[in-house]
Design a protein around this motif. Structure first.
Motif, PDB file in Angstrom:
ATOM      1  N   ALA A   1      45.557  42.773  32.895  1.00 37.23           N
ATOM      2  CA  ALA A   1      44.756  43.482  33.473  1.00 37.23           C
ATOM      3  C   ALA A   1      43.371  43.131  33.257  1.00 37.23           C
ATOM      4  CB  ALA A   1      44.663  44.867  32.722  1.00 37.23           C
ATOM      5  N   LEU A   2      43.063  42.344  32.020  1.00 38.30           N
ATOM      6  CA  LEU A   2      42.007  41.755  32.084  1.00 38.30           C
ATOM      7  C   LEU A   2      41.428  40.607  33.095  1.00 38.30           C
ATOM      8  CD1 LEU A   2      41.570  41.616  28.272  1.00 38.30           C
ATOM      9  CD2 LEU A   2      40.496  43.518  29.949  1.00 38.30           C
ATOM     10  N   ILE A   3      42.798  39.906  33.051  1.00 36.21           N
ATOM     11  CA  ILE A   3      42.595  38.537  34.281  1.00 36.21           C
ATOM     12  C   ILE A   3      42.096  39.219  35.467  1.00 36.21           C
ATOM     13  CG2 ILE A   3      44.114  37.105  35.637  1.00 36.21           C
ATOM     14  CD1 ILE A   3      45.736  36.448  33.248  1.00 36.21           C
ATOM     15  N   VAL A   4      43.106  40.156  35.865  1.00 36.25           N
ATOM     16  CA  VAL A   4      42.620  41.215  37.174  1.00 36.25           C
ATOM     17  C   VAL A   4      41.361  41.590  37.363  1.00 36.25           C
ATOM     18  CG1 VAL A   4      43.154  43.205  38.655  1.00 36.25           C
ATOM     19  CG2 VAL A   4      45.094  41.977  37.684  1.00 36.25           C
ATOM     20  N   ALA A   5      40.804  42.197  36.013  1.00 37.38           N
ATOM     21  CA  ALA A   5      39.331  42.416  36.151  1.00 37.38           C
ATOM     22  C   ALA A   5      38.405  41.502  36.467  1.00 37.38           C
ATOM     23  CB  ALA A   5      39.016  42.952  34.821  1.00 37.38           C
ATOM     24  N   ARG A   6      38.652  40.367  35.673  1.00 39.50           N
ATOM     25  CA  ARG A   6      37.709  39.050  36.164  1.00 39.50           C
ATOM     26  C   ARG A   6      37.690  38.622  37.404  1.00 39.50           C
ATOM     27  NH1 ARG A   6      40.347  37.759  30.961  1.00 39.50           N
ATOM     28  NH2 ARG A   6      38.928  38.298  29.395  1.00 39.50           N
ATOM     29  N   LEU A   7      38.927  38.585  37.960  1.00 41.21           N
ATOM     30  CA  LEU A   7      39.127  38.171  39.412  1.00 41.21           C
ATOM     31  C   LEU A   7      38.468  39.162  40.373  1.00 41.21           C
ATOM     32  CD1 LEU A   7      42.732  36.318  39.295  1.00 41.21           C
ATOM     33  CD2 LEU A   7      40.410  35.430  39.449  1.00 41.21           C
TER      34      LEU A   7
ATOM     35  N   GLU B   1      44.246  32.103  43.531  1.00 47.24           N
ATOM     36  CA  GLU B   1      43.396  32.033  42.127  1.00 47.24           C
ATOM     37  C   GLU B   1      44.022  32.905  41.091  1.00 47.24           C
ATOM     38  OE1 GLU B   1      39.230  33.360  42.455  1.00 47.24           O
ATOM     39  OE2 GLU B   1      38.748  31.703  43.845  1.00 47.24           O
ATOM     40  N   PHE B   2      44.787  34.235  41.580  1.00 47.61           N
ATOM     41  CA  PHE B   2      45.601  35.018  40.534  1.00 47.61           C
ATOM     42  C   PHE B   2      46.774  34.328  40.130  1.00 47.61           C
ATOM     43  CE2 PHE B   2      48.003  39.439  40.102  1.00 47.61           C
ATOM     44  CZ  PHE B   2      47.506  39.316  38.933  1.00 47.61           C
TER      45      PHE B   2
ATOM     46  N   ILE C   1      46.881  47.110  37.407  1.00 48.58           N
ATOM     47  CA  ILE C   1      45.990  47.350  38.376  1.00 48.58           C
ATOM     48  C   ILE C   1      44.707  48.172  38.118  1.00 48.58           C
ATOM     49  CG2 ILE C   1      47.259  49.596  38.974  1.00 48.58           C
ATOM     50  CD1 ILE C   1      46.097  46.539  41.303  1.00 48.58           C
ATOM     51  N   ALA C   2      44.504  48.803  36.936  1.00 48.50           N
ATOM     52  CA  ALA C   2      43.461  49.761  36.397  1.00 48.50           C
ATOM     53  C   ALA C   2      42.062  49.348  36.824  1.00 48.50           C
ATOM     54  CB  ALA C   2      43.535  50.009  35.071  1.00 48.50           C
ATOM     55  N   PRO C   3      41.819  47.885  36.374  1.00 46.38           N
ATOM     56  CA  PRO C   3      40.468  47.342  37.086  1.00 46.38           C
ATOM     57  C   PRO C   3      39.973  47.698  38.475  1.00 46.38           C
ATOM     58  CG  PRO C   3      41.357  45.818  35.268  1.00 46.38           C
ATOM     59  CD  PRO C   3      42.781  46.721  35.826  1.00 46.38           C
ATOM     60  N   VAL C   4      41.326  47.313  39.212  1.00 51.54           N
ATOM     61  CA  VAL C   4      40.950  47.650  40.835  1.00 51.54           C
ATOM     62  C   VAL C   4      40.384  49.161  41.130  1.00 51.54           C
ATOM     63  CG1 VAL C   4      41.991  47.570  42.945  1.00 51.54           C
ATOM     64  CG2 VAL C   4      42.315  45.811  41.430  1.00 51.54           C
ATOM     65  N   GLY C   5      41.276  49.780  40.081  1.00 53.10           N
ATOM     66  CA  GLY C   5      40.786  51.450  40.271  1.00 53.10           C
ATOM     67  C   GLY C   5      39.294  51.692  39.882  1.00 53.10           C
TER      68      GLY C   5
ATOM     69  N   VAL D   1      46.641  46.116  47.584  1.00 52.20           N
ATOM     70  CA  VAL D   1      47.545  45.241  48.434  1.00 52.20           C
ATOM     71  C   VAL D   1      47.168  43.439  48.120  1.00 52.20           C
ATOM     72  CG1 VAL D   1      48.227  44.355  50.520  1.00 52.20           C
ATOM     73  CG2 VAL D   1      48.146  46.802  50.337  1.00 52.20           C
ATOM     74  N   ALA D   2      45.916  43.371  47.960  1.00 51.63           N
ATOM     75  CA  ALA D   2      45.514  42.181  47.687  1.00 51.63           C
ATOM     76  C   ALA D   2      45.852  41.643  46.351  1.00 51.63           C
ATOM     77  CB  ALA D   2      44.064  41.962  47.817  1.00 51.63           C
ATOM     78  N   ALA D   3      45.638  42.559  45.362  1.00 54.76           N
ATOM     79  CA  ALA D   3      46.082  42.302  44.159  1.00 54.76           C
ATOM     80  C   ALA D   3      47.278  42.018  43.928  1.00 54.76           C
ATOM     81  CB  ALA D   3      45.269  43.235  43.107  1.00 54.76           C
TER      82      ALA D   3
END
Length: 345
Positions: A78-84, A96-97, A150-154, A168-170
């Motif tokens: 989730a922290l990876i998702v947050a940074r991206l 990149e993900f 996925i929480a960072p996307v929210g 969808v992108a993530a």
């Protein structure tokens, strides 16, 4: 016994609720760390009911010997998702993900960890490395890997079409299926609604709507509808006493890595947990199955709805200190993306 959450004297701010989402995810993840991948009966025999952070036992299949309060792949990814998400101004770049996930697993291997990529993610990345286009790599990803992180996307998006597109992108590179996207959309939308000030019922309504939209995206795969299963089980689970509800979640709803089980279980726990969020995460950690992920998803939503005040001070301190987490910069930057995406539409 772990002390219960403090009573809040005032409603949580937007920043508090965003911070609560990441803290709730980490707390749920860490509570489920020692019980993940264990049967419910084995957890009952060893721990009874989880009431706080526990060390990973020497024979823990994924997290042997990990200290109490340690996070797992749910929070780390989730922290990876947050940074991206921050780098992409709200949208995660799939290539990149993929590179970040491969690097993360190599780092985990170097550290001697058994907590590696899940089955859908590993298969998708292998397919990508073999030369398949990004749109095809996640065509069989139905597990909860996209939803757990996925929480960072929210946090970065308000509810609506833009949020689903960002989900969808993530999710595309690893979980480009109706089930994978539906589960991720449900968690992201509930988190996003909570940050906007929604109560539990409103957040779950947003989760249901987003899950319906997400189910139409990506590749079709056979499997029960996440929003339909949530709606079918909700009233029954509400009416059960705590012990019967836990049994029903484990035996009937399911707590496996499959999205149509674990995401639905997490949402049902959120529905039951409005008055006692921390106790609810302890229940999630005691269920058996994919406990860390079920508790992490439920924790992200409960934290977004209630803010950090949902969790005891000692628990908040321990999860931050044990994992050397500094979440505030990420929270500020994710909310900046949220503000920008709102004002530019």
């Amino acid at each position: 016994m772990t002390p219960r959450a403090r009573t809040q004297s005032a409603p949580a701010s937007t920043t508090d609720r965003a911070r609560g989402a990441l803290l709730g995810l980490a707390i749920g993840d860490a509570l489920g760390m020692p019980t993940q991948s264990l049967p419910r009966e084995g957890i009952e025999d060893r721990y009874g009911t989880v009431e706080g952070f526990l060390d990973g036992a020497a024979d823990q299949p994924i997290a042997p010997g990990m200290p109490a309060g340690s996070i797992t792949d749910d929070t780390e990814q989730a922290l990876i998702v947050a940074r991206l998400t921050i780098a992409g101004e709200g949208i995660v770049d799939g290539h990149e993900f993929a590179a970040a996930l491969i690097a993360w697993e190599q780092d985990m291997i170097a550290r001697g960890s058994l907590d590696l990529l899940g089955p859908s993610t590993r298969s998708a990345l292998a397919t990508l490395q073999a030369g398949a286009p990004l749109e095809e790599t996640g065509r069989y990803g139905t597990t909860n890997g996209a939803a757990m992180r996925i929480a960072p996307v929210g946090i970065a998006h308000r509810p609506g079409p833009g949020l689903v597109e960002a989900v969808v992108a993530a999710s595309r590179v690893t979980h480009n299926t109706g089930l994978g996207i539906s589960g991720a959309a449900a968690i992201a939308a509930a988190v996003s609604a909570g940050i906007d000030g929604a109560d539990t019922d409103e957040a779950l309504e947003m989760a249901h709507s987003a899950a319906l939209e997400g189910h139409t995206r990506g590749h079709w795969v056979a499997g029960g509808s996440i929003p339909a299963r949530f709606a079918a089980h909700r009233d029954h689970v509400r009416a059960l006493d705590p012990a019967s509800a836990a049994t029903y979640l484990y035996d009937v709803v399911g707590t496996s890595v499959q999205s149509q089980e674990s995401v639905v279980a997490a949402l049902l726990l959120v529905d039951r947990g409005r008055l006692a969020p921390f106790d609810t995460l302890c229940t999630a950690a005691s269920l058996g199955g994919d406990t860390d992920t079920v508790a992490a998803m439920a924790g992200a939503v409960l934290g977004a709805v209630h803010g950090p005040g949902a969790f005891p001070d000692a628990v908040l301190r321990q999860v931050l200190e044990v994992n050397d987490l500094d979440l505030d910069p990420l929270v500020r930057q994710l909310l900046a993306v949220r503000h920008t995406s709102t004002t530019t539409r």
